[in-house]
Write a protein that holds these residues in place. Structure first.
Motif, short mmCIF file in Angstrom:
data_model
loop_
_atom_site.label_atom_id
_atom_site.label_comp_id
_atom_site.label_asym_id
_atom_site.label_seq_id
_atom_site.Cartn_x
_atom_site.Cartn_y
_atom_site.Cartn_z
N GLY A 1 -32.02 -9.88 31.44
CA GLY A 1 -31.05 -10.96 31.21
C GLY A 1 -31.01 -12.03 32.27
O GLY A 1 -30.00 -12.71 32.43
N THR B 1 -30.92 -15.62 30.56
CA THR B 1 -29.64 -15.82 29.87
C THR B 1 -28.52 -16.12 30.86
O THR B 1 -27.69 -17.00 30.63
N THR C 1 -26.27 -19.52 31.29
CA THR C 1 -24.80 -19.47 31.23
C THR C 1 -24.18 -20.06 32.48
O THR C 1 -23.14 -20.74 32.40
N LYS D 1 -25.96 -7.02 32.17
CA LYS D 1 -25.55 -6.44 30.89
C LYS D 1 -24.42 -5.43 31.08
O LYS D 1 -24.48 -4.28 30.62
N SER E 1 -24.12 -15.35 28.01
CA SER E 1 -24.24 -15.73 26.60
C SER E 1 -23.99 -17.22 26.47
O SER E 1 -23.13 -17.78 27.15
N GLU F 1 -23.61 -18.35 23.24
CA GLU F 1 -23.09 -18.38 21.88
C GLU F 1 -21.59 -18.69 21.90
O GLU F 1 -20.82 -18.03 22.61
N LYS G 1 -17.40 -18.80 25.18
CA LYS G 1 -18.70 -18.15 25.31
C LYS G 1 -18.49 -16.64 25.23
O LYS G 1 -17.73 -16.08 26.04
N ARG H 1 -20.08 -12.60 23.40
CA ARG H 1 -21.08 -11.81 22.68
C ARG H 1 -20.34 -10.99 21.63
O ARG H 1 -19.38 -10.28 21.94
N SER I 1 -15.55 -8.55 20.57
CA SER I 1 -16.35 -9.51 21.34
C SER I 1 -16.10 -9.31 22.83
O SER I 1 -15.04 -8.84 23.24
N VAL J 1 -17.40 -14.09 28.06
CA VAL J 1 -18.10 -14.26 29.31
C VAL J 1 -17.15 -14.74 30.41
O VAL J 1 -17.23 -14.28 31.57
#
Length: 443
Positions: A54, A57, A61, A185, A240, A242, A252, A254, A260, A263
Motif C-alpha cells: 500500500g 495508495t 492519499t 493496512k 484510500s 475513494e 475518503k 474503504r 466503512s 481514512v
C-alpha cells in the motif's frame, strides 16, 4: 600574526547597544519568507516496504492526488529504486516532491542483501550534493536537492512482531535517513491487536538499537503536540482515494460488507496524525535534520577519507592548502609505491613466463627427440620387414620357376607316347581307305 588577530577578535567581549529609532532589519524574516516562497521547496520521501503493501495508495492519499506509478510484480530478481518527481502547488507555495519506491523489496527468496540498493541510492544522493558543494563554481540554490528527507517504513500487519528483514533494514538506514515506521493496512487488524503490535514493535526497535525519527520538542510552539505524537509511533494507517458518503458528507474511506473505514477519522486509523506530523508541523525539521545530521555525518566521513581534518595533532589552525599539499604528496608517494609494485610484479611475471616457456621448450625438444627415435626405430623395422618380404618374394619366384620347369618336363614326357600310338593307328587304317577309293573309281 593574522591568526593571533583572529584569536583576539574571537575572544573580544560583545556589547549590546540600543537603537535610537526604527532601522528596518526586523523585516528580515519577511524577506526570507518571500525569497523562500519565490524559490520554492523540495521534499523527498522514500517508501520502503514489500510489494502490494500500500505504498502508492498512501502517497496518493497523503497529497490528495493520483501519482503516476507502474504496478510492480512479485517476481523481481533484485530490489530496484524507482524515483518520480512531481511539481505540486498549494496556495502560492511550490513544492518539488520526489517519491522513491522500492520495487521488489522482500520478494526474493534470499533477502540478505535487500537493504544494499537502498543504502547505495541514499549515498549516491549525498555524493551528488557533496560534488556540487565542492565545485569551484557551484550553484547550491539552483541545484535539485535529491537527498532523502524521510523514510516511511511500511510494516506488514501480519504476525505479532517485526520480521528480521525489517529490523536489519531499519538498523542499516537509521544513520542515513529519518525513519518513521508505519503499520500498513491497519484496517485488517482489530483495535486490541493493533495496540499490542505497536507496543511489541517499539520494544523490538529499542532492544535492537534502531533509532527512528523523534518529533522535536525544543520549539515550545509544537513541543506539546510532538511529545504527544511520539507516544503514538508507529502510526497505523489506511489509504484510500475513494469518496464514500457517510451521513450527509463525502469522506475518503474503504467500504466493506460490514461497514466503512474512514481514512481521516482518528478513531479508525492514524492517517491524520501522520499527515499532521509529516507535512503540516515537521516538514522543515525533517529537511534540517537531513542536512545537519545525516548529510554532515556522510560529508565528514567522506572528507576524512580524503585526508581533510579540522585540526592537526599539534592543534594548529586548519589550512586547506597545507592539507591539500600533504594529501597530494601522500598520494604521489603511494602512487610511486604502487607503480614500483606493479613494475616488480610485471618483472616477476615476465620471469615466470620465460621460465614456463623454457620448460615448455625443453619438454617439446624432449618430445621431438623421442618422436625422432621412434621414427627411426619404425623406419628400421620397416626396412627389415621390406627386406624379409623381398627375400620371401625371391624365394617364391624361384620355387615358381622350378615348379613351372618340372611341369613342362612332365607334360613333354606324356605327349611322346601319345604321338606314337596315334601314328600307329593311322598306319593300319590306310589300306581300307585305299580299297574304298579304288572300288568307287571302278564303278
Amino acid at each position: 600574526m593574522a591568526a593571533n588577530d583572529g584569536d583576539v577578535f574571537a575572544h573580544e567581549e560583545k556589547r549590546n547597544l540600543e537603537l535610537g529609532g526604527h532601522v528596518g532589519f526586523d523585516s528580515l524574516p519577511d524577506q526570507l519568507v518571500s525569497k523562500s516562497v519565490a524559490q520554492g521547496f523540495c521534499f523527498n520521501i522514500l517508501c520502503v516496504g514489500e510489494t502490494g503493501i500500500g505504498k502508492s495508495t498512501l502517497m496518493n492519499t497523503l497529497f490528495n492526488t493520483t501519482f503516476e506509478n507502474e504496478e510492480a510484480s512479485h517476481y523481481q530478481t533484485e530490489v530496484q529504486l524507482r524515483p518520480q518527481t512531481y511539481d505540486l502547488q498549494e496556495s502560492n507555495v511550490n513544492l518539488k516532491l520526489t517519491a522513491v519506491h522500492t520495487v521488489g523489496f522482500g520478494d526474493q527468496i534470499n533477502k540478505e542483501q535487500s537493504y544494499k540498493p537502498i543504502l547505495e541510492y541514499i549515498d549516491t544522493q549525498f555524493e551528488r550534493y557533496l560534488e556540487e558543494e565542492l565545485k569551484i563554481k557551484r550553484s547550491l540554490f539552483n541545484c535539485h536537492d535529491t537527498r532523502i528527507h524521510i523514510c516511511l517504513y511500511f510494516i506488514a500487519p501480519t504476525g505479532h512482531s517485526l520480521k528480521s528483514l525489517d529490523l536489519v533494514t531499519m538498523k542499516k538506514l537509521d544513520s542515513k535517513v529519518n525513519i518513521i515506521p508505519v503499520i500498513a493496512k491497519a484496517d485488517t487488524v482489530s483495535k486490541g491487536e493493533l495496540d499490542k503490535l505497536k507496543i511489541k514493535i517499539m520494544s523490538e526497535l529499542v532492544s535492537n538499537g534502531v533509532q527512528i525519527y523523534q518529533f522535536p520538542t525544543e520549539d515550545e510552539a509544537v513541543a506539546e503536540i510532538n511529545n504527544s505524537m511520539n507516544t503514538h509511533l508507529p502510526f497505523a494507517v489506511v489509504g484510500s482515494l475513494e469518496d464514500v458518503k457517510v451521513g450527509n458528507k463525502m469522506v475518503k474511506a474503504r467500504l466493506y460488507p460490514w461497514g466503512s473505514v474512514q481514512v481521516e477519522n482518528e478513531n479508525h486509523c492514524d492517517f491524520v496524525k501522520l499527515r499532521e506530523m509529516l507535512l503540516r508541523v515537521n516538514m522543515e525539521d525533517l529537511r534540517e535534520q537531513t542536512h545537519a545530521r545525516h548529510y554532515e555525518l556522510y560529508r565528514r566521513c567522506k572528507l576524512e577519507e580524503m585526508g581533510f581534518k579540522d585540526t592537526d595533532p599539534d592543534s594548529h589552525s586548519f589550512s586547506l592548502q597545507d592539507t591539500y599539499e600533504a594529501k597530494r604528496k601522500e598520494f604521489l608517494v603511494d602512487l610511486q609505491h604502487k607503480e614500483e609494485e606493479m613494475r616488480q610484479m610485471f618483472v616477476n611475471k615476465v620471469k615466470e613466463t620465460e621460465a614456463e616457456l623454457k620448460e615448455k621448450e625443453k619438454e617439446l625438444h624432449e618430445r621431438f627427440e623421442q618422436l625422432k627415435r621412434m621414427h627411426q626405430d619404425e623406419k628400421k623395422n620397416l626396412e627389415e620387414k621390406r627386406r624379409e618380404l623381398e627375400e620371401e618374394m625371391n624365394a617364391f619366384n624361384r620355387r615358381k620357376v622350378a615348379a613351372e620347369t618340372l611341369m613342362g618336363q612332365a607334360l613333354q614326357g606324356c605327349s611322346q607316347p601319345f604321338k606314337k600310338d596315334k601314328d600307329k593307328k593311322n598306319f593300319f587304317s590306310l589300306p581300307s581307305a585305299c580299297s574304298l577309293t579304288s572300288g568307287r573309281n571302278l564303278n
